[in-house]
Design a protein around this motif. Sequence first.
Motif, mmCIF file in Angstrom:
data_model
loop_
_atom_site.group_PDB
_atom_site.id
_atom_site.type_symbol
_atom_site.label_atom_id
_atom_site.label_comp_id
_atom_site.label_asym_id
_atom_site.label_seq_id
_atom_site.Cartn_x
_atom_site.Cartn_y
_atom_site.Cartn_z
ATOM 1 N N GLY A 71 0.830 -1.190 0.000
ATOM 2 C CA GLY A 71 0.000 0.000 0.000
ATOM 3 C C GLY A 71 0.871 1.249 0.000
ATOM 4 O O GLY A 71 1.640 1.477 0.929
ATOM 5 N N ARG A 72 0.772 2.031 -1.059
ATOM 6 C CA ARG A 72 1.517 3.297 -1.151
ATOM 7 C C ARG A 72 0.761 4.364 -0.367
ATOM 8 O O ARG A 72 -0.362 4.726 -0.716
ATOM 9 N N ARG A 73 1.376 4.861 0.692
ATOM 10 C CA ARG A 73 0.692 5.777 1.591
ATOM 11 C C ARG A 73 0.477 7.163 0.978
ATOM 12 O O ARG A 73 1.398 7.757 0.438
ATOM 13 N N VAL A 74 -0.760 7.636 1.100
ATOM 14 C CA VAL A 74 -1.126 8.985 0.665
ATOM 15 C C VAL A 74 -1.461 9.775 1.923
ATOM 16 O O VAL A 74 -2.407 9.441 2.641
ATOM 17 N N LEU A 75 -0.680 10.791 2.210
ATOM 18 C CA LEU A 75 -0.815 11.565 3.443
ATOM 19 C C LEU A 75 -2.154 12.283 3.491
ATOM 20 O O LEU A 75 -2.515 13.014 2.576
ATOM 21 N N ARG A 76 -2.889 12.078 4.577
ATOM 22 C CA ARG A 76 -4.167 12.747 4.784
ATOM 23 C C ARG A 76 -4.041 13.784 5.899
ATOM 24 O O ARG A 76 -3.115 13.721 6.720
ATOM 25 N N PRO A 77 -4.964 14.764 5.960
ATOM 26 C CA PRO A 77 -4.867 15.822 6.967
ATOM 27 C C PRO A 77 -4.743 15.283 8.378
ATOM 28 O O PRO A 77 -5.494 14.388 8.784
ATOM 29 N N GLY A 78 -3.757 15.809 9.107
ATOM 30 C CA GLY A 78 -3.549 15.413 10.494
ATOM 31 C C GLY A 78 -2.598 14.258 10.691
ATOM 32 O O GLY A 78 -2.168 13.980 11.815
ATOM 33 N N ALA A 79 -2.255 13.567 9.598
ATOM 34 C CA ALA A 79 -1.346 12.423 9.715
ATOM 35 C C ALA A 79 0.073 12.904 10.000
ATOM 36 O O ALA A 79 0.492 13.959 9.524
#
Length: 221
Positions: free
Chosen positions: A106-114
């Motif tokens: 799983g290629r991580r996609v940064l979400r708000p607050g991470a």
Amino acid sequence: MEIDVVLPCLNEAAALPWVLGRMPDGFRPIVVDNGSTDESAKIAAGLGAMVVCEPRRGFGAACHAGLVAAVSDVVCFMDADASLDPGQLPRVSGPVVSGTADLVLGRRVLRPGASWPVHARLGNAVLARRLRRRTGASLHDLGPMRACGRVALLRLGLVDRRFGYPLEMVLRAGAADWRIRETKVDYLPREGRSKVTGTVRGTLRAISDMRRVMARREGAA
């Protein structure tokens, strides 16, 4: 088809209710307690997860204990800190189940607050670039959510029992000509502080472990 999900766990009592509550139908959680001092094991058992106690400390030791306990043809791995959504496990396991890939990350996609510090992202990018050269796979992230065949992974004979385990998995899979893919998954705000990037000591230890694995594989090439 049921799929076992290995969740290495060290003091994740706050995160486990959300993580286990989001587990999709057909995915069976195996929580590997790696010496927690909170009630992680009790909470996981109360929520219906299989709990495996692994006294030998180390991320790889916990992953391997869960792998040995698993029985499904396809097995998934993911962190238990709520930084990844179990609801997205089907998009990672799907290509393995369909037979179009042998290992999916799983290629991580940064979400708000991470929380994903710049130094950690840079280190991850450097590792991904080296993995692209070594394996030929189009990888951009050493993603902690992943799926592969259980028996095939056991046959790879991974030996690292620390933070080098995820890297060794990809290196050995590449050497075995596995079809390696990646798919995007959300990277969310975790519960608590990361055991790796949350402290300088943890970051340095992970870097040391991964360098050792890379050097060992390059020496064997």
